[in-house]
Design an enzyme around this catalytic site. Sequence first.
Site, PDB file in Angstrom:
ATOM      1  N   LYS A   1      -0.530  -3.319   7.447  1.00  0.00           N
ATOM      2  CA  LYS A   1      -1.250  -2.270   6.712  1.00  0.00           C
ATOM      3  C   LYS A   1      -1.451  -2.730   5.286  1.00  0.00           C
ATOM      4  CE  LYS A   1      -3.106   1.777   6.533  1.00  0.00           C
ATOM      5  NZ  LYS A   1      -4.180   1.111   5.743  1.00  0.00           N
TER       6      LYS A   1
ATOM      7  N   LYS B   1      -2.774  -7.685   3.666  1.00  0.00           N
ATOM      8  CA  LYS B   1      -3.662  -7.551   2.503  1.00  0.00           C
ATOM      9  C   LYS B   1      -4.845  -8.482   2.687  1.00  0.00           C
ATOM     10  CE  LYS B   1      -3.754  -5.161  -1.371  1.00  0.00           C
ATOM     11  NZ  LYS B   1      -3.328  -3.749  -1.480  1.00  0.00           N
TER      12      LYS B   1
ATOM     13  N   ASN C   1      -8.677   5.673  -9.098  1.00  0.00           N
ATOM     14  CA  ASN C   1      -8.016   6.623  -8.199  1.00  0.00           C
ATOM     15  C   ASN C   1      -6.530   6.765  -8.494  1.00  0.00           C
ATOM     16  OD1 ASN C   1     -10.291   7.308  -6.845  1.00  0.00           O
ATOM     17  ND2 ASN C   1      -9.750   6.350  -4.908  1.00  0.00           N
TER      18      ASN C   1
ATOM     19  N   SER D   1      -2.229   7.157   4.163  1.00  0.00           N
ATOM     20  CA  SER D   1      -2.948   6.300   5.101  1.00  0.00           C
ATOM     21  C   SER D   1      -2.308   6.364   6.488  1.00  0.00           C
ATOM     22  CB  SER D   1      -2.956   4.854   4.606  1.00  0.00           C
ATOM     23  OG  SER D   1      -3.931   4.661   3.605  1.00  0.00           O
TER      24      SER D   1
ATOM     25  N   THR E   1      -2.283   8.209  -3.921  1.00  0.00           N
ATOM     26  CA  THR E   1      -1.511   7.257  -4.721  1.00  0.00           C
ATOM     27  C   THR E   1      -1.152   7.864  -6.067  1.00  0.00           C
ATOM     28  OG1 THR E   1      -2.724   5.464  -3.633  1.00  0.00           O
ATOM     29  CG2 THR E   1      -1.386   4.887  -5.539  1.00  0.00           C
TER      30      THR E   1
ATOM     31  N   LYS F   1       6.906  -1.875   0.827  1.00  0.00           N
ATOM     32  CA  LYS F   1       6.477  -0.513   0.495  1.00  0.00           C
ATOM     33  C   LYS F   1       6.519   0.396   1.722  1.00  0.00           C
ATOM     34  CE  LYS F   1       2.969  -0.435  -2.179  1.00  0.00           C
ATOM     35  NZ  LYS F   1       1.594  -0.483  -2.726  1.00  0.00           N
TER      36      LYS F   1
END
Length: 429
Positions: free
Chosen positions: A82, A118, A233, A362, A202, A106
Amino acid sequence: MATGSAVASHDPKNDEFNPFLSMQDGFDTAADFLGLEGGVRDVLSMPDRELTVNVPVLMDDGTVRVFTGYRVQHNTLRGPSKGGIRFSPDVNLDEVRALSAWMTWKCSVVNVPFGGGKGGVICDPRTMSNGELERLTRRYTAAILDIIGPDRDVPAPDMNTNDQTMAWIMDTYSMHQRKTTTAVVTGKPLSIGGSRGRREATGRGVMISANEALKMIGKRPEDTRVVVQGSGNVGGLGAMLLHREGYKITSISDMYGYLVNDRGLDMPAVLAHLNANRTLEGYKEAEYATDGKAQLELDCDALVPAATENQITSENADRIKAKLIVEGANGPTTAIASQMLAARGVTIVPDILANAGGVTVSYFEWVQDRMGYFWTEEIVNSRLEQIMVTSFAEVRETAEKYKVDLRTGAYILSIGRVASVYRMRGLFS
């Protein structure tokens, strides 16, 4: 120290600005506290898979340009990879490696069933048309198609990508699968399977982390002056949410400069100006300056670096006046600077905890897509707060148990969870 790890021995000072080495420094410190055996250490420190692709794109002027893209899958022990996809001229493989590893830790620290991934493409989206960006996105998606999917690797927006980018990826993937597959990405528009509350998630996680940190150090929001680096954001929405909680936002920045008003900024008015003008410059109720680095050194109680990595370094750590840092960006503080600040008694809520609100929601989006049933924003925000508060408490308890700072505590907690899964699953041969 680790033997046979993904990174050879190095001089941390000389390599301070390499984000992968900063990540590795945190990993090695936590692995030492955990007493990780060499084989487990090596497995967890190395990415599972790295893909480099060349992406030809037809430009508006009829020429063809070839862009370089990456997708790194750091770990899939706890679930699908992810992590976001960023478009930037500064993208490089070590950065993507570091960001994918940070995503593993995370996801683990907030205990959602994902591993880390990523992606990135070396480009400057500011110089590209909407059509060029769409063609780049679709061709990049086709190039990484074989390694992504709802059960394999689930991309999301990151720097210079957004819900439209995710819609293009979802559509490209779906056309190849011959069926609509909404769960292949998160951060999508609501109309095609996005989650309510995802855009603010976030920033909301940063706000919740700041609230929990204030409880720990005995301060109140209304007595806390905050400098926020970034206005997207994370920074912009985070600043708005902090403002609503009663914090006094005294400075906020964009990519060109920053505003400062010691009496506090009216965040709704600031963001309205930014949305209308696409820059903070010209806002009448605050001073505007262009020396972005100086913003981090302003007098304040709390600092929220929410732009990009390597902002607080050995070069400016001694001039940071904030006693609390809540890391909205990934890797904004280098390993050396983090040690310098900790020695001065500065409390740092690390990125793998503070900005985990995005990946948490997410996860909610992925769950909702797979079951075809969508929650209200109140449910999303309530469940996010529950996870963030619980995770903060677990990191704090781990830090107190090992007598370390919150960053090391977060690494110990997250790496310990991944190592436990590795030992339980065993080694396939």
